[in-house]
Design a protein around this motif. Structure first.
Motif, PDB file in Angstrom:
ATOM      1  N   LEU A  59     -85.812 -26.627  22.092  1.00 32.66           N
ATOM      2  CA  LEU A  59     -85.099 -27.015  23.301  1.00 32.66           C
ATOM      3  C   LEU A  59     -85.709 -28.289  23.855  1.00 32.66           C
ATOM      4  O   LEU A  59     -86.934 -28.397  24.015  1.00 32.66           O
ATOM      5  CB  LEU A  59     -85.179 -25.902  24.349  1.00 32.66           C
ATOM      6  CG  LEU A  59     -84.519 -26.193  25.698  1.00 32.66           C
ATOM      7  CD1 LEU A  59     -83.013 -26.425  25.533  1.00 32.66           C
ATOM      8  CD2 LEU A  59     -84.771 -25.042  26.673  1.00 32.66           C
ATOM      9  N   LEU A  60     -84.848 -29.258  24.141  1.00 25.78           N
ATOM     10  CA  LEU A  60     -85.266 -30.502  24.769  1.00 25.78           C
ATOM     11  C   LEU A  60     -84.681 -30.556  26.178  1.00 25.78           C
ATOM     12  O   LEU A  60     -83.512 -30.240  26.380  1.00 25.78           O
ATOM     13  CB  LEU A  60     -84.770 -31.716  23.973  1.00 25.78           C
ATOM     14  CG  LEU A  60     -85.168 -31.814  22.503  1.00 25.78           C
ATOM     15  CD1 LEU A  60     -84.570 -33.082  21.891  1.00 25.78           C
ATOM     16  CD2 LEU A  60     -86.676 -31.804  22.347  1.00 25.78           C
ATOM     17  N   LEU A  61     -85.508 -30.955  27.144  1.00 36.37           N
ATOM     18  CA  LEU A  61     -85.052 -31.084  28.529  1.00 36.37           C
ATOM     19  C   LEU A  61     -85.309 -32.490  29.028  1.00 36.37           C
ATOM     20  O   LEU A  61     -86.260 -33.155  28.616  1.00 36.37           O
ATOM     21  CB  LEU A  61     -85.786 -30.085  29.436  1.00 36.37           C
ATOM     22  CG  LEU A  61     -85.566 -28.595  29.202  1.00 36.37           C
ATOM     23  CD1 LEU A  61     -86.380 -27.788  30.197  1.00 36.37           C
ATOM     24  CD2 LEU A  61     -84.097 -28.221  29.291  1.00 36.37           C
ATOM     25  N   ARG A  62     -84.456 -32.910  29.949  1.00 31.16           N
ATOM     26  CA  ARG A  62     -84.688 -34.146  30.686  1.00 31.16           C
ATOM     27  C   ARG A  62     -84.661 -33.800  32.165  1.00 31.16           C
ATOM     28  O   ARG A  62     -83.773 -33.076  32.633  1.00 31.16           O
ATOM     29  CB  ARG A  62     -83.631 -35.209  30.373  1.00 31.16           C
ATOM     30  CG  ARG A  62     -83.857 -36.507  31.158  1.00 31.16           C
ATOM     31  CD  ARG A  62     -82.784 -37.557  30.880  1.00 31.16           C
ATOM     32  NE  ARG A  62     -82.983 -38.176  29.574  1.00 31.16           N
ATOM     33  CZ  ARG A  62     -82.150 -38.052  28.555  1.00 31.16           C
ATOM     34  NH1 ARG A  62     -81.060 -37.297  28.676  1.00 31.16           N
ATOM     35  NH2 ARG A  62     -82.385 -38.657  27.408  1.00 31.16           N
ATOM     36  N   PHE A  63     -85.646 -34.302  32.906  1.00 37.32           N
ATOM     37  CA  PHE A  63     -85.744 -34.026  34.335  1.00 37.32           C
ATOM     38  C   PHE A  63     -85.327 -35.235  35.150  1.00 37.32           C
ATOM     39  O   PHE A  63     -85.508 -36.391  34.719  1.00 37.32           O
ATOM     40  CB  PHE A  63     -87.186 -33.645  34.705  1.00 37.32           C
ATOM     41  CG  PHE A  63     -87.709 -32.449  33.967  1.00 37.32           C
ATOM     42  CD1 PHE A  63     -87.325 -31.167  34.341  1.00 37.32           C
ATOM     43  CD2 PHE A  63     -88.566 -32.603  32.891  1.00 37.32           C
ATOM     44  CE1 PHE A  63     -87.801 -30.060  33.654  1.00 37.32           C
ATOM     45  CE2 PHE A  63     -89.046 -31.501  32.201  1.00 37.32           C
ATOM     46  CZ  PHE A  63     -88.663 -30.229  32.574  1.00 37.32           C
ATOM     47  N   GLU A  64     -84.773 -34.973  36.321  1.00 31.99           N
ATOM     48  CA  GLU A  64     -84.384 -36.062  37.224  1.00 31.99           C
ATOM     49  C   GLU A  64     -85.619 -36.896  37.568  1.00 31.99           C
ATOM     50  O   GLU A  64     -86.688 -36.366  37.872  1.00 31.99           O
ATOM     51  CB  GLU A  64     -83.767 -35.492  38.500  1.00 31.99           C
ATOM     52  CG  GLU A  64     -82.415 -34.834  38.280  1.00 31.99           C
ATOM     53  CD  GLU A  64     -81.780 -34.351  39.569  1.00 31.99           C
ATOM     54  OE1 GLU A  64     -82.382 -34.592  40.647  1.00 31.99           O
ATOM     55  OE2 GLU A  64     -80.700 -33.736  39.516  1.00 31.99           O
ATOM     56  N   GLY A  65     -85.478 -38.189  37.480  1.00 26.09           N
ATOM     57  CA  GLY A  65     -86.568 -39.103  37.827  1.00 26.09           C
ATOM     58  C   GLY A  65     -87.529 -39.403  36.699  1.00 26.09           C
ATOM     59  O   GLY A  65     -88.415 -40.251  36.856  1.00 26.09           O
ATOM     60  N   VAL A  66     -87.387 -38.716  35.571  1.00 26.56           N
ATOM     61  CA  VAL A  66     -88.259 -38.964  34.417  1.00 26.56           C
ATOM     62  C   VAL A  66     -87.447 -39.760  33.407  1.00 26.56           C
ATOM     63  O   VAL A  66     -86.571 -39.213  32.727  1.00 26.56           O
ATOM     64  CB  VAL A  66     -88.763 -37.645  33.799  1.00 26.56           C
ATOM     65  CG1 VAL A  66     -89.636 -37.914  32.583  1.00 26.56           C
ATOM     66  CG2 VAL A  66     -89.522 -36.829  34.844  1.00 26.56           C
ATOM     67  N   ARG A  67     -87.734 -41.068  33.294  1.00 25.60           N
ATOM     68  CA  ARG A  67     -86.842 -41.964  32.550  1.00 25.60           C
ATOM     69  C   ARG A  67     -87.448 -42.587  31.301  1.00 25.60           C
ATOM     70  O   ARG A  67     -86.751 -43.248  30.555  1.00 25.60           O
ATOM     71  CB  ARG A  67     -86.376 -43.092  33.477  1.00 25.60           C
ATOM     72  CG  ARG A  67     -85.546 -42.611  34.642  1.00 25.60           C
ATOM     73  CD  ARG A  67     -84.330 -41.836  34.165  1.00 25.60           C
ATOM     74  NE  ARG A  67     -83.507 -41.353  35.265  1.00 25.60           N
ATOM     75  CZ  ARG A  67     -82.570 -40.430  35.149  1.00 25.60           C
ATOM     76  NH1 ARG A  67     -82.359 -39.877  33.962  1.00 25.60           N
ATOM     77  NH2 ARG A  67     -81.867 -40.018  36.179  1.00 25.60           N
ATOM     78  N   ASP A  68     -88.753 -42.418  31.079  1.00 25.36           N
ATOM     79  CA  ASP A  68     -89.330 -43.051  29.896  1.00 25.36           C
ATOM     80  C   ASP A  68     -90.366 -42.127  29.260  1.00 25.36           C
ATOM     81  O   ASP A  68     -90.700 -41.075  29.785  1.00 25.36           O
ATOM     82  CB  ASP A  68     -89.950 -44.411  30.235  1.00 25.36           C
ATOM     83  CG  ASP A  68     -91.018 -44.329  31.319  1.00 25.36           C
ATOM     84  OD1 ASP A  68     -91.842 -43.389  31.279  1.00 25.36           O
ATOM     85  OD2 ASP A  68     -91.036 -45.207  32.208  1.00 25.36           O
ATOM     86  N   ARG A  69     -90.843 -42.547  28.112  1.00 32.86           N
ATOM     87  CA  ARG A  69     -91.763 -41.715  27.338  1.00 32.86           C
ATOM     88  C   ARG A  69     -93.089 -41.477  28.080  1.00 32.86           C
ATOM     89  O   ARG A  69     -93.647 -40.379  28.042  1.00 32.86           O
ATOM     90  CB  ARG A  69     -92.033 -42.362  25.980  1.00 32.86           C
ATOM     91  CG  ARG A  69     -92.864 -41.485  25.045  1.00 32.86           C
ATOM     92  CD  ARG A  69     -93.064 -42.134  23.677  1.00 32.86           C
ATOM     93  NE  ARG A  69     -93.808 -41.229  22.811  1.00 32.86           N
ATOM     94  CZ  ARG A  69     -93.248 -40.289  22.061  1.00 32.86           C
ATOM     95  NH1 ARG A  69     -91.925 -40.130  22.081  1.00 32.86           N
ATOM     96  NH2 ARG A  69     -93.982 -39.509  21.292  1.00 32.86           N
ATOM     97  N   ASN A  70     -93.576 -42.492  28.759  1.00 34.37           N
ATOM     98  CA  ASN A  70     -94.846 -42.342  29.467  1.00 34.37           C
ATOM     99  C   ASN A  70     -94.755 -41.273  30.553  1.00 34.37           C
ATOM    100  O   ASN A  70     -95.658 -40.450  30.713  1.00 34.37           O
ATOM    101  CB  ASN A  70     -95.288 -43.672  30.076  1.00 34.37           C
ATOM    102  CG  ASN A  70     -95.743 -44.669  29.022  1.00 34.37           C
ATOM    103  OD1 ASN A  70     -96.113 -44.278  27.909  1.00 34.37           O
ATOM    104  ND2 ASN A  70     -95.705 -45.959  29.366  1.00 34.37           N
ATOM    105  N   ALA A  71     -93.651 -41.312  31.307  1.00 36.24           N
ATOM    106  CA  ALA A  71     -93.470 -40.321  32.369  1.00 36.24           C
ATOM    107  C   ALA A  71     -93.314 -38.924  31.774  1.00 36.24           C
ATOM    108  O   ALA A  71     -93.824 -37.933  32.328  1.00 36.24           O
ATOM    109  CB  ALA A  71     -92.252 -40.675  33.213  1.00 36.24           C
ATOM    110  N   ALA A  72     -92.627 -38.833  30.639  1.00 30.85           N
ATOM    111  CA  ALA A  72     -92.433 -37.541  29.986  1.00 30.85           C
ATOM    112  C   ALA A  72     -93.756 -37.010  29.447  1.00 30.85           C
ATOM    113  O   ALA A  72     -94.083 -35.826  29.594  1.00 30.85           O
ATOM    114  CB  ALA A  72     -91.417 -37.673  28.854  1.00 30.85           C
TER     115      ALA A  72
END
Length: 209
Positions: A59-72
């Motif tokens: 499962l892959l998730l994306r969170f609001e406000g997290v836009r790049d690899r460093n933040a992830a």
């Protein structure tokens, strides 16, 4: 009541997606778009799920406000925590929340008392019931229907049918520890001293799946 529903893994790609280790039997409910989750550490959240998809079985998730690899990547190993009504029960009668299993008495199918559940360990490949024995030892039981055929919440009891040797190994380990402690005590006595040192501390799955 708060329940851990996932742990964030490594970043995936360059657009802020992360892999997650799912720790709930209801990911579509707990980890769907729009879900707002507390975190551990608390400073990482709360996090709102923007989108999710399955890729290569993960499962892959994306969170609001997290836009790049460093933040992830900065979120790696963060626990995701959902607020759950303590009276709420899973839809599947063969599924259980951790808090339902805690402190259940554990007995074998022939009625032998084994101990009490004091922890549920969520591993990538399966869950384990960690049982505290009356003598202070511990034994870990794979939480699959083959080895845990019955959970009786009304009677506050878990019935186990452990694989051959599992309980014997736990008993042998306890006996070995006691022997070592006894020998250590005798050595101290033979030295004639009284130099005392402090002690040192060293969702059930169907087996057909």
């Amino acid at each position: 009541m708060q329940l851990v529903v996932a742990r964030i893994g490594r970043a995936h790609g360059i657009k802020g997606e992360v892999t997650v280790e799912v720790r709930t039997d209801e990911p579509e409910l707990r980890l769907g778009p729009g879900a707002v989750l507390a975190t551990e550490p608390a400073s990482a959240g709360p996090l709102t799920i923007e989108s999710g998809r399955v890729h290569s079985g993960r499962l892959l998730l994306r969170f609001e406000g997290v836009r790049d690899r460093n933040a992830a990547e900065a979120l790696r190993n963060t626990l995701l925590i959902a607020e759950v009504d303590p009276e709420e029960l899973p839809e599947d009668p063969e599924e259980f929340y951790d808090h339902q299993l805690m402190d259940l008495d554990v007995v074998t199918v022939d009625g032998t008392e084994i101990g009490r559940i004091f922890e549920i360990s969520h591993l990538p490949y399966q869950d384990l019931l960690v049982v505290k024995r009356p003598d202070g030892g511990e034994v870990m039981i794979p939480f699959v229907s083959e080895f845990v055929p019955e959970i009786d919440l009304e009677a506050q009891r878990a019935v186990i049918d452990p694989p051959p040797g599992l309980l014997d190994e736990a008993e042998a380990e306890i006996a070995g520890s006691r022997k070592a402690e006894a020998e250590g005590g005798r050595k101290g006595d033979s030295a004639g001293g009284d130099d005392r040192k402090g002690d040192t501390a060293g969702g059930r799955e169907d087996d057909s799946s």
